[in-house]
Design an enzyme around this catalytic site. Structure first.
Site, mmCIF file in Angstrom:
data_model
loop_
_atom_site.group_PDB
_atom_site.id
_atom_site.type_symbol
_atom_site.label_atom_id
_atom_site.label_comp_id
_atom_site.label_asym_id
_atom_site.label_seq_id
_atom_site.Cartn_x
_atom_site.Cartn_y
_atom_site.Cartn_z
ATOM 1 N N HIS A 11 0.804 -1.229 0.000
ATOM 2 C CA HIS A 11 0.000 0.000 0.000
ATOM 3 C C HIS A 11 0.832 1.271 0.000
ATOM 4 C CE1 HIS A 11 -3.242 -2.689 0.222
ATOM 5 N NE2 HIS A 11 -2.961 -3.111 1.421
ATOM 6 N N ASP A 33 10.187 -5.840 -4.927
ATOM 7 C CA ASP A 33 9.299 -6.370 -3.885
ATOM 8 C C ASP A 33 9.507 -7.884 -3.799
ATOM 9 O OD1 ASP A 33 6.435 -5.308 -2.348
ATOM 10 O OD2 ASP A 33 6.962 -7.420 -2.388
ATOM 11 N N CYS A 43 -7.638 -6.206 4.482
ATOM 12 C CA CYS A 43 -8.947 -6.056 5.136
ATOM 13 C C CYS A 43 -9.978 -6.974 4.484
ATOM 14 C CB CYS A 43 -9.420 -4.616 5.059
ATOM 15 S SG CYS A 43 -9.137 -3.919 3.456
ATOM 16 N N ALA A 110 9.671 1.151 1.741
ATOM 17 C CA ALA A 110 8.259 0.853 2.085
ATOM 18 C C ALA A 110 8.165 -0.624 2.449
ATOM 19 C CB ALA A 110 7.360 1.170 0.907
ATOM 20 N N SER A 113 5.556 -4.136 7.554
ATOM 21 C CA SER A 113 5.592 -4.711 8.910
ATOM 22 C C SER A 113 5.575 -6.233 8.815
ATOM 23 C CB SER A 113 4.358 -4.249 9.697
ATOM 24 O OG SER A 113 3.183 -4.544 8.934
ATOM 25 N N ILE A 160 -7.535 -7.620 13.715
ATOM 26 C CA ILE A 160 -7.512 -8.828 12.870
ATOM 27 C C ILE A 160 -8.237 -9.969 13.573
ATOM 28 C CG2 ILE A 160 -6.010 -10.622 11.933
ATOM 29 C CD1 ILE A 160 -4.024 -8.483 11.207
ATOM 30 N N ALA A 297 0.058 1.468 12.564
ATOM 31 C CA ALA A 297 0.130 0.689 11.320
ATOM 32 C C ALA A 297 -1.255 0.561 10.703
ATOM 33 C CB ALA A 297 0.699 -0.693 11.607
HETATM 34 C C1 LIG Z 1 -5.672 -9.029 7.812
HETATM 35 C C2 LIG Z 1 -5.371 -7.551 7.793
HETATM 36 C C3 LIG Z 1 -6.424 -6.643 7.715
HETATM 37 C C4 LIG Z 1 -6.150 -5.268 7.682
HETATM 38 N N1 LIG Z 1 -7.200 -4.395 7.584
HETATM 39 C C5 LIG Z 1 -6.947 -3.062 7.551
HETATM 40 C C6 LIG Z 1 -8.033 -2.129 7.410
HETATM 41 O O1 LIG Z 1 -9.196 -2.534 7.317
HETATM 42 N N2 LIG Z 1 -7.737 -0.810 7.375
HETATM 43 C C7 LIG Z 1 -6.452 -0.350 7.476
HETATM 44 O O2 LIG Z 1 -6.241 0.864 7.444
HETATM 45 N N3 LIG Z 1 -5.385 -1.214 7.619
HETATM 46 C C8 LIG Z 1 -5.628 -2.549 7.649
HETATM 47 N N4 LIG Z 1 -4.591 -3.430 7.779
HETATM 48 C C9 LIG Z 1 -3.228 -2.904 7.930
HETATM 49 C C10 LIG Z 1 -2.633 -2.606 6.552
HETATM 50 O O3 LIG Z 1 -2.729 -3.755 5.750
HETATM 51 C C11 LIG Z 1 -1.180 -2.199 6.694
HETATM 52 O O4 LIG Z 1 -1.128 -1.045 7.491
HETATM 53 C C12 LIG Z 1 -0.592 -1.918 5.300
HETATM 54 O O5 LIG Z 1 -0.491 -3.127 4.604
HETATM 55 C C13 LIG Z 1 0.767 -1.246 5.389
HETATM 56 O O6 LIG Z 1 1.239 -1.121 4.081
HETATM 57 P P1 LIG Z 1 2.821 -1.046 3.782
HETATM 58 O O7 LIG Z 1 2.968 -0.963 2.315
HETATM 59 O O8 LIG Z 1 3.427 0.007 4.648
HETATM 60 O O9 LIG Z 1 3.398 -2.402 4.339
HETATM 61 P P2 LIG Z 1 3.149 -3.921 3.911
HETATM 62 O O10 LIG Z 1 1.745 -4.106 3.515
HETATM 63 O O11 LIG Z 1 3.715 -4.755 5.009
HETATM 64 O O12 LIG Z 1 4.032 -4.121 2.584
HETATM 65 C C14 LIG Z 1 5.438 -4.119 2.625
HETATM 66 C C15 LIG Z 1 5.938 -4.635 1.279
HETATM 67 O O13 LIG Z 1 7.351 -4.586 1.277
HETATM 68 C C16 LIG Z 1 7.854 -5.791 0.742
HETATM 69 N N5 LIG Z 1 9.181 -5.979 1.348
HETATM 70 C C17 LIG Z 1 9.489 -5.944 2.665
HETATM 71 N N6 LIG Z 1 10.812 -6.118 2.830
HETATM 72 C C18 LIG Z 1 11.359 -6.260 1.578
HETATM 73 C C19 LIG Z 1 12.687 -6.490 1.077
HETATM 74 N N7 LIG Z 1 13.736 -6.579 1.903
HETATM 75 N N8 LIG Z 1 12.868 -6.584 -0.263
HETATM 76 C C20 LIG Z 1 11.796 -6.471 -1.103
HETATM 77 N N9 LIG Z 1 10.533 -6.262 -0.711
HETATM 78 C C21 LIG Z 1 10.316 -6.167 0.632
HETATM 79 C C22 LIG Z 1 6.839 -6.863 1.129
HETATM 80 O O14 LIG Z 1 6.872 -7.958 0.230
HETATM 81 C C23 LIG Z 1 5.530 -6.091 1.014
HETATM 82 O O15 LIG Z 1 4.972 -6.208 -0.274
HETATM 83 C C24 LIG Z 1 -4.818 -4.807 7.770
HETATM 84 C C25 LIG Z 1 -3.759 -5.723 7.839
HETATM 85 C C26 LIG Z 1 -4.044 -7.084 7.852
HETATM 86 C C27 LIG Z 1 -2.904 -8.059 7.908
HETATM 87 N N1 LIG Z 2 -10.328 -2.259 10.498
HETATM 88 C C1 LIG Z 2 -9.059 -1.841 10.600
HETATM 89 O O1 LIG Z 2 -8.741 -0.654 10.614
HETATM 90 C C2 LIG Z 2 -7.976 -2.891 10.725
HETATM 91 C C3 LIG Z 2 -8.291 -4.243 10.507
HETATM 92 C C4 LIG Z 2 -7.261 -5.184 10.663
HETATM 93 C C5 LIG Z 2 -5.972 -4.766 10.978
HETATM 94 N N2 LIG Z 2 -5.728 -3.454 11.145
HETATM 95 C C6 LIG Z 2 -4.394 -3.001 11.537
HETATM 96 O O2 LIG Z 2 -3.424 -4.002 11.269
HETATM 97 C C7 LIG Z 2 -2.479 -4.037 12.346
HETATM 98 C C8 LIG Z 2 -2.394 -5.452 12.879
HETATM 99 O O3 LIG Z 2 -3.673 -5.791 13.442
HETATM 100 P P1 LIG Z 2 -3.664 -6.787 14.716
HETATM 101 O O4 LIG Z 2 -5.059 -7.120 15.033
HETATM 102 O O5 LIG Z 2 -2.672 -7.869 14.502
HETATM 103 O O6 LIG Z 2 -3.050 -5.863 15.869
HETATM 104 P P2 LIG Z 2 -3.793 -5.105 17.042
HETATM 105 O O7 LIG Z 2 -2.743 -4.297 17.682
HETATM 106 O O8 LIG Z 2 -5.040 -4.451 16.548
HETATM 107 O O9 LIG Z 2 -4.249 -6.292 18.033
HETATM 108 C C9 LIG Z 2 -3.325 -7.156 18.644
HETATM 109 C C10 LIG Z 2 -4.075 -7.815 19.804
HETATM 110 O O10 LIG Z 2 -3.300 -8.899 20.303
HETATM 111 C C11 LIG Z 2 -3.277 -8.826 21.711
HETATM 112 N N3 LIG Z 2 -2.038 -9.497 22.141
HETATM 113 C C12 LIG Z 2 -0.779 -9.028 22.018
HETATM 114 N N4 LIG Z 2 0.092 -9.976 22.462
HETATM 115 C C13 LIG Z 2 -0.651 -11.054 22.856
HETATM 116 C C14 LIG Z 2 -0.351 -12.342 23.397
HETATM 117 N N5 LIG Z 2 0.914 -12.719 23.619
HETATM 118 N N6 LIG Z 2 -1.369 -13.203 23.695
HETATM 119 C C15 LIG Z 2 -2.646 -12.826 23.459
HETATM 120 N N7 LIG Z 2 -3.015 -11.613 22.961
HETATM 121 C C16 LIG Z 2 -2.014 -10.752 22.649
HETATM 122 C C17 LIG Z 2 -3.339 -7.348 22.041
HETATM 123 O O11 LIG Z 2 -3.868 -7.156 23.338
HETATM 124 C C18 LIG Z 2 -4.286 -6.843 20.954
HETATM 125 O O12 LIG Z 2 -5.622 -6.927 21.385
HETATM 126 C C19 LIG Z 2 -2.933 -3.053 13.403
HETATM 127 O O13 LIG Z 2 -2.201 -1.839 13.250
HETATM 128 C C20 LIG Z 2 -4.384 -2.819 13.049
HETATM 129 O O14 LIG Z 2 -4.809 -1.477 13.374
HETATM 130 C C21 LIG Z 2 -6.695 -2.488 11.042
#
Ligand SMILES: Cc1cc2nc3c(=O)[nH]c(=O)nc-3n(C[C@H](O)[C@H](O)[C@H](O)COP(=O)(O)OP(=O)(O)OC[C@H]3O[C@@H](n4cnc5c(N)ncnc54)[C@H](O)[C@@H]3O)c2cc1C
Ligand SMILES: NC(=O)c1ccc[n+]([C@@H]2O[C@H](COP(=O)([O-])OP(=O)(O)OC[C@H]3O[C@@H](n4cnc5c(N)ncnc54)[C@H](O)[C@@H]3O)[C@@H](O)[C@H]2O)c1
Length: 444
Positions: A11, A33, A43, A110, A113, A160, A297
């Site tokens: 992203h 990448d 999401c 970029a 995480s 998540i 994040a």
């Molecule tokens: C299940 C889930 C649901 C989520 N839902 C939401 C949501 O509803 N709303 C929201 O705001 N956020 C949500 N998030 C969080 C959101 O996905 C992250 O904040 C977002 O992906 C961050 O984007 P990024 O590009 O910074 O990092 P990343 O998505 O982690 O992408 C990093 C990229 O860098 C590449 N990379 C890393 N290291 C290297 C390397 N050394 N060489 C080459 N390539 C490399 C990886 O392959 C990857 O493609 C969700 C996350 C998850 C996992």
């Molecule tokens: N709708 C959205 O905006 C959305 C949806 C999914 C993910 N995200 C983002 O993606 C990132 C990752 O999401 P996430 O849900 O993994 O993180 P999060 O920080 O939202 O939740 C992590 C949860 O794990 C718990 N936890 C931590 N260590 C633990 C342990 N050892 N045993 C049991 N519980 C433990 C914490 O108390 C917390 O409730 C976050 O930054 C989140 O904001 C956002």
């Protein structure tokens, strides 16, 4: 031509790359990448696993081909393993063993995480799943179709975990949701709100196991049970959702880092080394709610930071206006949105904080349909009167409402200025004495 290298094209990287390619035709853009796909909307994972969408196709909004059509050089399945910040050269190896030494004038990191893995025995057992990448979701779905998976234990009741608990429940799995805190979503809402979400989860059959710490995963080849400090839970699949940590492997010895290891950046997304930018989950943000550097994040922050870095890297000075961590979740039609910090977090940070609470129906009582209760909390600093955060919860779609508070925090508006903000009235939409005004008027 000025050479810009971007490491990571999800992203944050995609936002930066598209901004450069669309606005600056005189740049030579090279992209690395390690994944074989880009722009996967994580999401959508819960929607896909929970069968609320039948295919992942719509969960991608960009591709290698799009970047190439715009003139970039793109290397997917290629890992950057070193950056020489002195000589300004990126070193990478492709899946085919091909190595690359790519010089740059400007570098945008970029790298995102990585999921946090609990330091416990048994995470290597089969059917123990992390959920971050498209491949993770695909693997979970394939396993759900192939093998008899009845009991699913989700560790981590954050965003998540809560979304995936609903997803597995929707397809008939017996779900246990574990968190080491005393409630779910504790990073985003106060108890008055998270208790409503917990009730919602329990009413749909999710077993909640709060204040429990997983000590080991047991099984013979495949996971069979989860052991915590208090109980044991049968598990045919375990999903680990306990948070992300910034992926700063590449620059941790050369770039200044935040306390959690994220790259420290200024309002131009520039790191401690000029011409090197960091964006998205691997970088810090300026958090308007606490008026300080923070780590949040979110895809939304990733996109905005990508745009800001792109313009600065291409010579157009642009300052980030900061963020307040606005976020939302919808679980079986219960919608919760928040921005800034909760009252609990504000107090922990030492603010003389208070909350102005209100609860009312969205529309006047004479409207008998689609008229749901809305609960609102505005958190403010009693000394400065400035709004620190807001939380809302309803079955009604309140997603647009939280943006007003996001802007209020961004502009450091006081709760007293909110009391008489101009908010229209029409019985189809709301009440003359609407809950924003009524909540703000509650302020001490
Ligand atoms: C299940 C889930 C649901 C989520 N839902 C939401 C949501 O509803 N709303 C929201 O705001 N956020 C949500 N998030 C969080 C959101 O996905 C992250 O904040 C977002 O992906 C961050 O984007 P990024 O590009 O910074 O990092 P990343 O998505 O982690 O992408 C990093 C990229 O860098 C590449 N990379 C890393 N290291 C290297 C390397 N050394 N060489 C080459 N390539 C490399 C990886 O392959 C990857 O493609 C969700 C996350 C998850 C996992
Ligand atoms: N709708 C959205 O905006 C959305 C949806 C999914 C993910 N995200 C983002 O993606 C990132 C990752 O999401 P996430 O849900 O993994 O993180 P999060 O920080 O939202 O939740 C992590 C949860 O794990 C718990 N936890 C931590 N260590 C633990 C342990 N050892 N045993 C049991 N519980 C433990 C914490 O108390 C917390 O409730 C976050 O930054 C989140 O904001 C956002």
């Amino acid at each position: 031509m000025e050479r810009i290298v971007v490491i990571g094209a999800n992203h944050a990287g995609t936002a930066a790359i598209n901004t450069i390619l669309d606005n600056y035709k005189d740049k030579e853009v090279t992209i690395f990448d390690s994944n074989n796909n880009i722009s996967f909307l994580g999401c959508g994972m819960a929607l896909w696993i929970g069968n609320q969408i039948t295919s992942p196709d719509g969960l991608f909004y960009c591709s290698k081909e799009i970047f190439e059509q715009k003139g970039a050089k793109v290397y997917l399945e290629t890992i950057v393993y070193h950056v020489d910040f002195e000589k300004k050269v990126v070193f990478a190896t492709g899946k085919d063993g091909q190595s690359y030494q790519q010089p740059y004038d400007k570098l945008i990191i970029a790298s995102g995480s990585l999921p946090i893995s609990p330091n416990i025995e048994g995470t290597d057992l089969a059917n123990v799943q992390f959920v971050k990448l498209y491949q993770n979701a695909k693997e979970v779905i394939e396993k759900l179709h192939q093998s008899m998976i009845r009991n699913v234990v989700v560790v981590g009741a954050g965003y998540i975990g809560v979304e995936l608990a609903e997803a597995f429940n929707r397809i008939g799995k017996k779900v246990t949701l574990i968190d080491n805190m005393s409630t779910c979503l504790s990073g985003y809402y106060d108890r008055e709100f998270t208790d409503i979400m917990s009730k919602n989860l329990e009413s749909h059959g999710i077993k909640l196991a709060y204040e429990e710490t997983v000590t080991s995963l047991k099984g013979n080849g495949k996971v069979e049970k989860v052991v915590t400090d208090k109980n044991e839970y049968a598990a045919d699949m375990v999903v680990l959702g306990i948070g992300f940590k910034p992926n700063s492997q590449l620059g941790k010895d050369n770039l200044k880092l935040f306390k959690n290891g994220a790259y420290l950046v200024d309002r131009h997304q520039q790191t401690s080394i000029p011409d090197v930018y960091a964006i998205g989950d691997c970088a810090t943000v300026f958090d308007n709610s606490i008026q300080a550097t923070n780590y949040i994040a979110l895809a939304t922050n990733a996109v905005r930071s990508g745009i800001v870095a792109a313009h600065n890297a291409c010579g157009t000075p642009l300052e980030s206006i900061g963020v307040q961590g606005s976020n939302g979740i919808c679980i079986w039609n219960l919608k919760m949105v928040s921005t800034g910090i909760s009252l609990e977090k504000a107090k922990k940070l030492g603010y003389d904080a208070a909350a102005a609470d209100y609860e009312d129906t969205q529309k006047p009582a004479f409207i008998q349909h689609d008229n749901y209760k809305v609960k609102i909390r505005i958190v403010y600093d009693k000394k400065t009167r400035i709004v620190l955060g807001a939380q809302m919860c309803s079955e009604y779609d309140i997603s647009m409402a939280i943006h007003m508070f996001s802007l209020a925090i961004q502009e450091q508006v006081t709760i007293d200025r909110l009391k008489l903000t101009d908010i229209f009235f029409l019985p189809h939409f709301n009440k003359p004495y609407n809950y924003f005004t009524m909540a703000a008027l509650q302020a001490e």
